[in-house]
Scaffold this motif. Structure first.
Motif, PDB file in Angstrom:
ATOM      1  N   THR A 165      12.296   3.497  -0.862  1.00 48.28           N
ATOM      2  CA  THR A 165      11.051   3.371  -1.597  1.00 48.28           C
ATOM      3  C   THR A 165      10.866   1.925  -2.034  1.00 48.28           C
ATOM      4  OG1 THR A 165      12.183   3.985  -3.657  1.00 48.28           O
ATOM      5  CG2 THR A 165      11.107   5.751  -2.423  1.00 48.28           C
ATOM      6  N   ASP A 173       9.079  -0.726  -4.732  1.00 48.69           N
ATOM      7  CA  ASP A 173       8.480  -0.917  -6.052  1.00 48.69           C
ATOM      8  C   ASP A 173       8.071  -2.371  -6.224  1.00 48.69           C
ATOM      9  OD1 ASP A 173       9.069   1.747  -6.788  1.00 48.69           O
ATOM     10  OD2 ASP A 173      11.109   1.160  -7.370  1.00 48.69           O
ATOM     11  N   GLY A 190       0.803  -1.219   0.000  1.00 42.27           N
ATOM     12  CA  GLY A 190       0.000   0.000   0.000  1.00 42.27           C
ATOM     13  C   GLY A 190       0.832   1.262   0.000  1.00 42.27           C
ATOM     14  N   ARG A 191       2.157   1.112   0.180  1.00 40.96           N
ATOM     15  CA  ARG A 191       3.056   2.262   0.181  1.00 40.96           C
ATOM     16  C   ARG A 191       3.867   2.333  -1.113  1.00 40.96           C
ATOM     17  NH1 ARG A 191       4.557   3.620   5.447  1.00 40.96           N
ATOM     18  NH2 ARG A 191       5.752   5.318   4.517  1.00 40.96           N
ATOM     19  N   ALA A 192       3.531   1.518  -2.077  1.00 41.75           N
ATOM     20  CA  ALA A 192       4.303   1.470  -3.318  1.00 41.75           C
ATOM     21  C   ALA A 192       3.900   2.607  -4.249  1.00 41.75           C
ATOM     22  CB  ALA A 192       4.112   0.115  -4.002  1.00 41.75           C
ATOM     23  N   ASP A 193       3.936   3.813  -3.699  1.00 40.89           N
ATOM     24  CA  ASP A 193       3.563   4.995  -4.474  1.00 40.89           C
ATOM     25  C   ASP A 193       4.688   6.019  -4.491  1.00 40.89           C
ATOM     26  OD1 ASP A 193       3.569   5.748  -1.857  1.00 40.89           O
ATOM     27  OD2 ASP A 193       1.545   6.600  -1.837  1.00 40.89           O
ATOM     28  N   GLY A 194       5.886   5.549  -4.127  1.00 37.96           N
ATOM     29  CA  GLY A 194       7.023   6.457  -4.082  1.00 37.96           C
ATOM     30  C   GLY A 194       7.265   7.087  -2.732  1.00 37.96           C
ATOM     31  N   THR A 195       6.361   6.862  -1.757  1.00 38.12           N
ATOM     32  CA  THR A 195       6.550   7.393  -0.412  1.00 38.12           C
ATOM     33  C   THR A 195       7.589   6.556   0.324  1.00 38.12           C
ATOM     34  OG1 THR A 195       4.233   8.089  -0.324  1.00 38.12           O
ATOM     35  CG2 THR A 195       5.427   7.957   1.765  1.00 38.12           C
TER      36      THR A 195
END
Length: 445
Positions: free
Chosen positions: A439, A441, A128-133
């Motif tokens: 990060t 990915d 759920g954090r695989a958005d570059g945060t």
């Protein structure tokens, strides 16, 4: 023959350690300057002898005594006696109980499914954090480690409702007591601030003891008969309640940091060496196929992953040093060591000894092929310590770390956050000053 070392200072060596950035970095400097055997001032014991040569270390490997003053900072964690400095006669039976639980393969296998579920929960959260945060890996992995050790050694995590709070409490206690050893005292601190700091430490200790009591109560209320968990084994052995609570505290203390720290440093190194990360991913795809997590038997087939973990713990040993006290005179090379001497084990300096580790600062997992390992002394690699006081949980920590790495690296690529500086500091273990931010990915096998 006199052992070389820096000139003694009036402050007992505290200033030199602080100026070097901590005891672990001070040790690296000492051995670069003075050689494999160094005499230096160590707060708590006045003078110690540090040994960074694995061949010379063999002469000390049998010692089963720790210097009591050096481990006084852990006394507040104990109700009865400081378990880190038990006498050899009492330490031996206590250690055998711990090894029967923490080092038992059948017990590892029985708990492996629960370990996998916990690691998978973390992987799902990271997805759920695989958005570059950026993700603060040491924080996440320390919490996972604490849940794992409760599930394994304590028979379940029922009593641990807030692992993040427990981690924070451990940090308050350790920072305070390590600070007393290796930091220059702050004479400018007024009485009110000192009292407030002392109150925070006492509150943290109260939280920890209440947490342990809840875990023990959950164990007893469930009426468990499985003696593969730590409390069950201690009860079966007739240990008194205070000793059980002390053992639980020490186990949580050691295990909640070590595995998470080792995994986070490994991911940090893989982020800086994508070619190694790709090779690990290829091995995982080959061994696991479409499965998202390994079975227990798969760990033995993940040979390159194992080499990567070992090389990571060579470069960043979770516990950066240990110590013993000689009970009789011994000889270290050209030097005579009298009884009662504090022998200091600088794990990091041993692991960076260029005589046994060419280009020691380079990350090269191939150092741990059977062929290369066979050419090194037995004690050239000691991330879990030496002899009868070495870490009882070494095998458990390795299983946990391999599993967590396999689960995470099967699903993700980890990349270092641009501009984020990762600097190792002492927090009982080799911590990162501002966490390890990376990060995440998703990857496709």
């Amino acid at each position: 023959m006199r052992i070389p070392g820096p000139e003694p200072m009036a402050d007992g060596g505290v200033g030199a350690i602080a100026a070097a950035g901590g005891l672990h970095t001070y040790q690296l400097w000492l051995h670069r300057e003075f050689g494999p055997v160094v005499r230096f001032q160590l707060p708590g014991v006045e003078t110690a002898v540090s040994v960074a040569d694995p061949v010379l270390l063999e002469a000390t490997a049998h010692i089963d005594k720790r210097p009591e003053k050096l481990f006084e900072f852990l006394s507040p964690l104990h109700e009865a006696e400081n378990l880190q400095v038990l006498g050899a006669q009492e330490h031996g039976p206590w250690r055998r109980i711990l090894l029967s639980v923490l080092a038992g393969r059948p017990s590892h296998e029985r708990h492996f499914a629960q370990f996998t579920a916990l690691a998978t929960e973390l992987a799902d959260r990271l997805a759920g954090r695989a958005d570059g945060t950026p993700v603060a890996l040491q924080k996440e992995l320390t919490e996972l480690s604490l849940r794992m050790i409760c599930a394994y050694a304590l028979g379940g995590a029922d009593g641990l409702t807030d692992p993040e709070r427990a981690v924070a409490a451990f940090e308050v206690v350790l920072t305070e007591h390590l600070g007393r050893l290796y930091q220059v005292p702050d004479d400018s601190e007024d009485a009110a601030r000192a009292a407030a700091r002392a109150a925070r430490v006492e509150d943290a200790l109260g939280q920890l003891r209440a947490m342990v009591d809840r875990v023990i109560a959950a164990h007893r209320s469930a009426g468990r008969t499985d003696r593969s968990d730590l409390i069950g084994a201690l009860v079966e052995a007739g240990q008194r309640p205070a000793r059980i609570r002390d053992t639980v505290m020490v186990t949580l203390l050691a295990a909640h940091h070590t595995t998470g720290v080792a995994v986070s440093w490994t991911l940090h190194l893989l982020g800086r060496h994508p070619e190694v990360a790709e090779r690990v991913a290829a091995e995982l795809d080959r061994v696991l196929g479409d499965r998202a997590a390994p079975e227990y038997a798969d760990l033995r087939r993940l040979t390159y992953l194992d080499m990567v973990l070992k090389e990571s713990m060579r470069l960043f040993p979770p516990g950066p040093y240990g110590a013993r006290e000689t009970t009789e005179a011994l000889t270290l090379g050209a030097y005579g060591i009298p009884a009662g001497t504090t022998i200091f084990y600088p794990f990091w300096a041993v692991h960076m000894n260029p005589r046994y580790w060419p280009e020691p600062e380079r990350f090269r997992p191939e150092r741990f092929t059977p062929q290369e390992a066979a050419g090194r002394p037995r004690l050239a690699y000691i991330p879990f310590g030496v002899g009868p006081r070495s870490c009882e949980g070494a095998q458990l920590a390795t299983v946990e770390a391999q599993l967590v790495l396999a689960v995470l690296l099967k699903r993700f690529r980890f990349r270092s956050e641009p501009g984020h500086e990762v600097a190792p500091v002492e927090r009982f273990v080799l911590w990162a000053a501002d966490d390890i931010r990376m990060t995440v990915d998703p990857r496709t096998p």
